[in-house]
Scaffold this active site. Structure first.
Site, PDB file in Angstrom:
ATOM      1  N   HIS A 242       0.826  -1.216   0.000  1.00 61.36           N
ATOM      2  CA  HIS A 242       0.000   0.000   0.000  1.00 61.36           C
ATOM      3  C   HIS A 242       0.862   1.268   0.000  1.00 61.36           C
ATOM      4  CE1 HIS A 242       1.001  -1.221   4.047  1.00 61.36           C
ATOM      5  NE2 HIS A 242       0.829   0.015   4.460  1.00 61.36           N
TER       6      HIS A 242
ATOM      7  N   GLY B 164      11.083   1.246   0.317  1.00 65.72           N
ATOM      8  CA  GLY B 164      11.812   0.333  -0.568  1.00 65.72           C
ATOM      9  C   GLY B 164      12.680  -0.645   0.214  1.00 65.72           C
ATOM     10  N   ILE B 165      12.826  -0.404   1.497  1.00 64.33           N
ATOM     11  CA  ILE B 165      13.763  -1.215   2.285  1.00 64.33           C
ATOM     12  C   ILE B 165      13.184  -2.605   2.581  1.00 64.33           C
ATOM     13  CG2 ILE B 165      15.017  -1.398   4.463  1.00 64.33           C
ATOM     14  CD1 ILE B 165      15.087   1.714   4.511  1.00 64.33           C
ATOM     15  N   GLY B 166      11.992  -2.627   3.180  1.00 68.82           N
ATOM     16  CA  GLY B 166      11.424  -3.923   3.564  1.00 68.82           C
ATOM     17  C   GLY B 166      11.232  -4.838   2.372  1.00 68.82           C
TER      18      GLY B 166
ATOM     19  N   ARG C 183      34.935  -9.650 -14.881  1.00 67.11           N
ATOM     20  CA  ARG C 183      35.234  -9.867 -13.455  1.00 67.11           C
ATOM     21  C   ARG C 183      33.987  -9.674 -12.589  1.00 67.11           C
ATOM     22  NH1 ARG C 183      36.906  -4.743 -14.663  1.00 67.11           N
ATOM     23  NH2 ARG C 183      36.513  -3.073 -13.171  1.00 67.11           N
ATOM     24  N   HIS C 184      33.039  -8.882 -13.100  1.00 66.15           N
ATOM     25  CA  HIS C 184      31.803  -8.690 -12.335  1.00 66.15           C
ATOM     26  C   HIS C 184      30.954  -9.961 -12.367  1.00 66.15           C
ATOM     27  CE1 HIS C 184      32.849  -4.547 -11.755  1.00 66.15           C
ATOM     28  NE2 HIS C 184      33.057  -4.425 -13.062  1.00 66.15           N
TER      29      HIS C 184
ATOM     30  N   CYS D 111       7.705  -0.176  -2.013  1.00 61.13           N
ATOM     31  CA  CYS D 111       6.978  -0.027  -0.751  1.00 61.13           C
ATOM     32  C   CYS D 111       7.189   1.411  -0.287  1.00 61.13           C
ATOM     33  CB  CYS D 111       7.380  -1.080   0.278  1.00 61.13           C
ATOM     34  SG  CYS D 111       9.054  -0.974   0.944  1.00 61.13           S
ATOM     35  N   GLY D 112       6.927   1.697   0.980  1.00 68.30           N
ATOM     36  CA  GLY D 112       7.062   3.072   1.437  1.00 68.30           C
ATOM     37  C   GLY D 112       8.496   3.567   1.352  1.00 68.30           C
TER      38      GLY D 112
HETATM   39  C1  RB5 Z   1       4.287   0.251   5.399  1.00 68.85           C
HETATM   40  O1  RB5 Z   1       3.778   1.144   6.327  1.00 68.85           O
HETATM   41  C2  RB5 Z   1       5.784   0.376   5.338  1.00 68.85           C
HETATM   42  O2  RB5 Z   1       6.357  -0.123   6.495  1.00 68.85           O
HETATM   43  C3  RB5 Z   1       6.330  -0.335   4.118  1.00 68.85           C
HETATM   44  O3  RB5 Z   1       5.738   0.202   2.969  1.00 68.85           O
HETATM   45  C4  RB5 Z   1       7.828  -0.243   3.906  1.00 68.85           C
HETATM   46  O4  RB5 Z   1       8.257   1.083   3.991  1.00 68.85           O
HETATM   47  C5  RB5 Z   1       8.641  -1.177   4.705  1.00 68.85           C
HETATM   48  O5  RB5 Z   1       9.865  -1.254   4.568  1.00 68.85           O
END
Ligand code: RB5
Length: 145
Positions: A9, A68-70, A132-133, A65-66
């Site tokens: 979302h 991009g990390i998760g 090499r990559h 995602c919000g």
């Molecule tokens: C959702 O609220 C948020 O945690 C998710 O989009 C993301 O940023 C997680 O890494």
């Protein structure tokens, strides 16, 4: 080129923008959801897109995602996936040339749609240089076994 795209979302609105870009550039894609701003869990989307790319059904994946990390952490747990979180054009180019990444992750709450479009266009258009990559990417794959 066939792209699998998905978001939670927190990335839904940017996903819709990137779908417009792909259509404008005549790049075929499939949307793995989510389809609204109702709350969903990003690992579920990463699993769908990542497994489809790892199985060879899609050339590349794009996950949003919000932050991009998760969603990038989750995608990188799938064997065969090399996901890069990119919020600048230089990283998008280099991660294709040097890391042969097959998934691009971005955060809707981090960058605007104009920069995101440039990142996606660059990442899709850039080839892996190999050499090499290639040896180094092979060592990444060895870490999975
Ligand atoms: C959702 O609220 C948020 O945690 C998710 O989009 C993301 O940023 C997680 O890494």
């Amino acid at each position: 080129m066939l792209v699998a795209i998905g978001s939670d979302h927190g990335g839904f609105l940017l996903k819709e923008e990137i779908k417009k870009l792909l259509a404008e550039e005549n790049i075929a894609f499939e949307d793995f959801g989510t389809h609204s701003i109702a709350s969903v869990d990003y690992p579920d989307i990463a699993k769908k897109v990542g497994e489809a790319v790892a199985a060879g059904q899609y050339t590349r994946g794009i996950l949003i995602c919000g932050t991009g990390i998760g969603i990038s952490i989750a995608a990188n747990k799938i064997k065969g996936i090399r996901a890069a979180l990119c919020h600048d054009v230089f990283s998008a180019k280099m991660t294709r040339e040097h890391n042969d990444t097959n998934v691009l992750a971005m955060g809707e709450r981090v960058i605007g749609p104009g920069l995101a479009r440039m990142i996606v266009s660059t990442w899709l258009a850039t080839d892996f240089v190999g050499g090499r990559h290639g040896d180094r990417v092979a060592k990444i794959s060895q870490l999975e076994s």
